[in-house]
Design a protein around this motif. Structure first.
Motif, PDB file in Angstrom:
ATOM      1  N   VAL A  35       0.980  -1.143   0.012  1.00  0.00           N
ATOM      2  CA  VAL A  35       0.024  -0.164  -0.047  1.00  0.00           C
ATOM      3  C   VAL A  35       0.942   1.217  -0.227  1.00  0.00           C
ATOM      4  O   VAL A  35       0.641   2.112  -0.765  1.00  0.00           O
ATOM      5  CB  VAL A  35      -0.868  -0.027   1.249  1.00  0.00           C
ATOM      6  N   LEU A  36       1.962   1.129   0.772  1.00  0.00           N
ATOM      7  CA  LEU A  36       2.909   2.438   0.741  1.00  0.00           C
ATOM      8  C   LEU A  36       3.468   2.535  -0.406  1.00  0.00           C
ATOM      9  O   LEU A  36       3.747   3.601  -1.122  1.00  0.00           O
ATOM     10  CB  LEU A  36       3.951   2.102   1.674  1.00  0.00           C
ATOM     11  N   LEU A  37       3.887   1.510  -1.185  1.00  0.00           N
ATOM     12  CA  LEU A  37       4.426   1.587  -2.437  1.00  0.00           C
ATOM     13  C   LEU A  37       3.626   2.266  -3.439  1.00  0.00           C
ATOM     14  O   LEU A  37       3.934   2.889  -4.538  1.00  0.00           O
ATOM     15  CB  LEU A  37       4.893   0.335  -3.042  1.00  0.00           C
ATOM     16  N   LEU A  38       2.368   1.960  -3.511  1.00  0.00           N
ATOM     17  CA  LEU A  38       1.411   2.360  -4.438  1.00  0.00           C
ATOM     18  C   LEU A  38       1.246   3.969  -4.211  1.00  0.00           C
ATOM     19  O   LEU A  38       1.169   4.544  -5.266  1.00  0.00           O
ATOM     20  CB  LEU A  38      -0.235   1.815  -3.900  1.00  0.00           C
ATOM     21  N   PHE A  39       1.614   4.560  -3.169  1.00  0.00           N
ATOM     22  CA  PHE A  39       1.656   6.034  -3.132  1.00  0.00           C
ATOM     23  C   PHE A  39       2.894   6.562  -3.296  1.00  0.00           C
ATOM     24  O   PHE A  39       3.106   7.861  -3.820  1.00  0.00           O
ATOM     25  CB  PHE A  39       0.795   6.278  -1.837  1.00  0.00           C
ATOM     26  N   PHE A 210      -5.637   0.970 -12.103  1.00  0.00           N
ATOM     27  CA  PHE A 210      -6.837   0.102 -12.494  1.00  0.00           C
ATOM     28  C   PHE A 210      -6.885  -0.924 -13.324  1.00  0.00           C
ATOM     29  O   PHE A 210      -7.425  -2.070 -13.268  1.00  0.00           O
ATOM     30  CB  PHE A 210      -8.178   1.310 -12.864  1.00  0.00           C
ATOM     31  N   LEU A 211      -6.220  -0.602 -14.478  1.00  0.00           N
ATOM     32  CA  LEU A 211      -5.951  -1.774 -15.382  1.00  0.00           C
ATOM     33  C   LEU A 211      -5.255  -2.873 -15.039  1.00  0.00           C
ATOM     34  O   LEU A 211      -5.250  -4.029 -15.314  1.00  0.00           O
ATOM     35  CB  LEU A 211      -5.632  -1.025 -16.898  1.00  0.00           C
ATOM     36  N   TRP A 221      -9.839  -1.194  -1.689  1.00  0.00           N
ATOM     37  CA  TRP A 221     -11.217  -1.249  -2.140  1.00  0.00           C
ATOM     38  C   TRP A 221     -12.118  -1.995  -1.130  1.00  0.00           C
ATOM     39  O   TRP A 221     -13.189  -1.662  -0.623  1.00  0.00           O
ATOM     40  CB  TRP A 221     -11.504  -1.826  -3.435  1.00  0.00           C
ATOM     41  N   LYS A 222     -11.603  -3.299  -0.611  1.00  0.00           N
ATOM     42  CA  LYS A 222     -12.256  -3.894   0.462  1.00  0.00           C
ATOM     43  C   LYS A 222     -12.523  -3.132   1.791  1.00  0.00           C
ATOM     44  O   LYS A 222     -13.420  -3.182   2.288  1.00  0.00           O
ATOM     45  CB  LYS A 222     -11.588  -5.229   0.869  1.00  0.00           C
ATOM     46  N   ARG A 226     -16.042  -1.919   3.149  1.00  0.00           N
ATOM     47  CA  ARG A 226     -16.420  -2.364   4.552  1.00  0.00           C
ATOM     48  C   ARG A 226     -16.849  -1.087   5.459  1.00  0.00           C
ATOM     49  O   ARG A 226     -17.676  -1.074   6.107  1.00  0.00           O
ATOM     50  CB  ARG A 226     -15.302  -3.218   5.287  1.00  0.00           C
ATOM     51  N   GLU A 227     -15.903  -0.117   5.471  1.00  0.00           N
ATOM     52  CA  GLU A 227     -16.268   1.284   6.071  1.00  0.00           C
ATOM     53  C   GLU A 227     -17.572   1.930   5.630  1.00  0.00           C
ATOM     54  O   GLU A 227     -18.421   1.991   6.483  1.00  0.00           O
ATOM     55  CB  GLU A 227     -15.213   2.189   5.898  1.00  0.00           C
ATOM     56  N   ALA A 228     -17.720   1.727   4.295  1.00  0.00           N
ATOM     57  CA  ALA A 228     -19.062   2.310   3.832  1.00  0.00           C
ATOM     58  C   ALA A 228     -20.222   1.351   4.298  1.00  0.00           C
ATOM     59  O   ALA A 228     -21.254   1.983   4.679  1.00  0.00           O
ATOM     60  CB  ALA A 228     -18.926   2.195   2.174  1.00  0.00           C
ATOM     61  N   HIS A 229     -20.092   0.255   4.310  1.00  0.00           N
ATOM     62  CA  HIS A 229     -21.207  -0.599   4.804  1.00  0.00           C
ATOM     63  C   HIS A 229     -21.401  -0.562   6.306  1.00  0.00           C
ATOM     64  O   HIS A 229     -22.700  -0.413   6.732  1.00  0.00           O
ATOM     65  CB  HIS A 229     -20.818  -2.236   4.441  1.00  0.00           C
ATOM     66  N   LEU A 230     -20.456  -0.287   7.074  1.00  0.00           N
ATOM     67  CA  LEU A 230     -20.430  -0.088   8.568  1.00  0.00           C
ATOM     68  C   LEU A 230     -21.248   1.340   8.633  1.00  0.00           C
ATOM     69  O   LEU A 230     -22.261   1.390   9.602  1.00  0.00           O
ATOM     70  CB  LEU A 230     -19.325  -0.234   9.301  1.00  0.00           C
ATOM     71  N   ARG A 231     -20.935   2.292   7.869  1.00  0.00           N
ATOM     72  CA  ARG A 231     -21.653   3.402   8.243  1.00  0.00           C
ATOM     73  C   ARG A 231     -23.087   3.355   7.806  1.00  0.00           C
ATOM     74  O   ARG A 231     -23.907   4.043   8.579  1.00  0.00           O
ATOM     75  CB  ARG A 231     -20.912   4.499   7.389  1.00  0.00           C
TER      76      ARG A 231
END
Length: 235
Positions: A35-39, A210-211, A221-222, A226-231
């Motif tokens: 995740v760090l590498l992604l940014f 994305f590709l 994304w997960k 999950r955060e949106a579902h909890l809210r």
């Protein structure tokens, strides 16, 4: 950003370490690094490609002349080389702390500090201020590589193949972004052009990621889903 990620995952790392669940601990570290590498990888590349333009956008006004911009941009270019290593080292160090090993990160950091001094003395004469920036980056890379290797041995692996495969995808996306941005740098001579160029870079990188779909995109994304579902459930 590296500090934020490392602090966020530290409780989870400590929990898995307390349970002596090394496979899960290894997986958490590997995912966090990715995740760090992604940014950090595109941020590093962007700062290097647009080093002069970035400094001019932020500082070139009043007594901060174009000469000062050029000198500062040279330092920024070499500092950016150590950006990824500095960010990853924070996560790796937290993995040691979670296992109640505080000595190893401190020892390696001290060695890195001593190397930084040596690099400063060696590089300042031929490269001047650029040598000081490069010395800091080199010592950061050393600290990161040594800590990561020691952690890999301690845990019995870090999912290297999967991590490298996804890092390669991030590298391809970053390279595509840089190829697209480099010939357009003249747009950044005005503030709105600079902001537009940064936006173009973000869009290009986002499309490529994305590709190519590295694993970290699925992780993020997960988490978002999950955060949106909890809210929604809370409402």
């Amino acid at each position: 950003f590296g500090l934020a990620i490392s602090q966020a995952i530290y409780p989870a790392l400590s929990l898995q370490a307390a349970r002596e669940d090394r496979p899960r601990l290894m997986d958490l570290v590997s995912q966090s690094l990715e995740v760090l590498l992604l940014f950090l990888v595109p941020a590093t590349a962007g700062l290097m490609v647009l080093s002069r333009e970035t400094v001019a956008f932020l500082f070139e006004r009043g007594s901060f002349t174009p000469t000062a911009t050029r000198t500062t941009a040279e330092a920024l270019f070499f500092y950016a080389l150590g950006l990824v290593a500095a960010g990853l080292a924070d996560v790796v160090a937290k993995a040691f702390y979670a296992q109640k090993d505080t000595r190893t990160p401190v020892r390696i950091s001290v060695i890195g500090l001593l190397l930084n001094i040596v690099f400063n003395l060696v590089l300042i004469r031929p490269l001047a201020h650029k040598g000081l920036a490069l010395a800091t980056s080199l010592s950061s890379v050393f600290t990161c590589l040594v800590l990561t290797e020691l952690l890999r041995r301690k845990l019995g692996g870090l999912g290297g193949k999967e991590l490298f495969r996804n890092f390669a995808k991030i590298g391809v996306a970053t390279g595509t972004m840089c190829v697209a941005l480099f010939p357009l740098r003249r747009w950044a001579e005005v503030w709105w052009g600079y902001l537009g160029l940064v936006a173009v870079g973000v869009v290009i990188y986002g499309i490529c990621v994305f590709l190519l779909r590295p694993r970290c995109i699925q992780i993020i994304w997960k988490l978002v889903w999950r955060e949106a579902h909890l809210r929604l459930r809370m409402k």
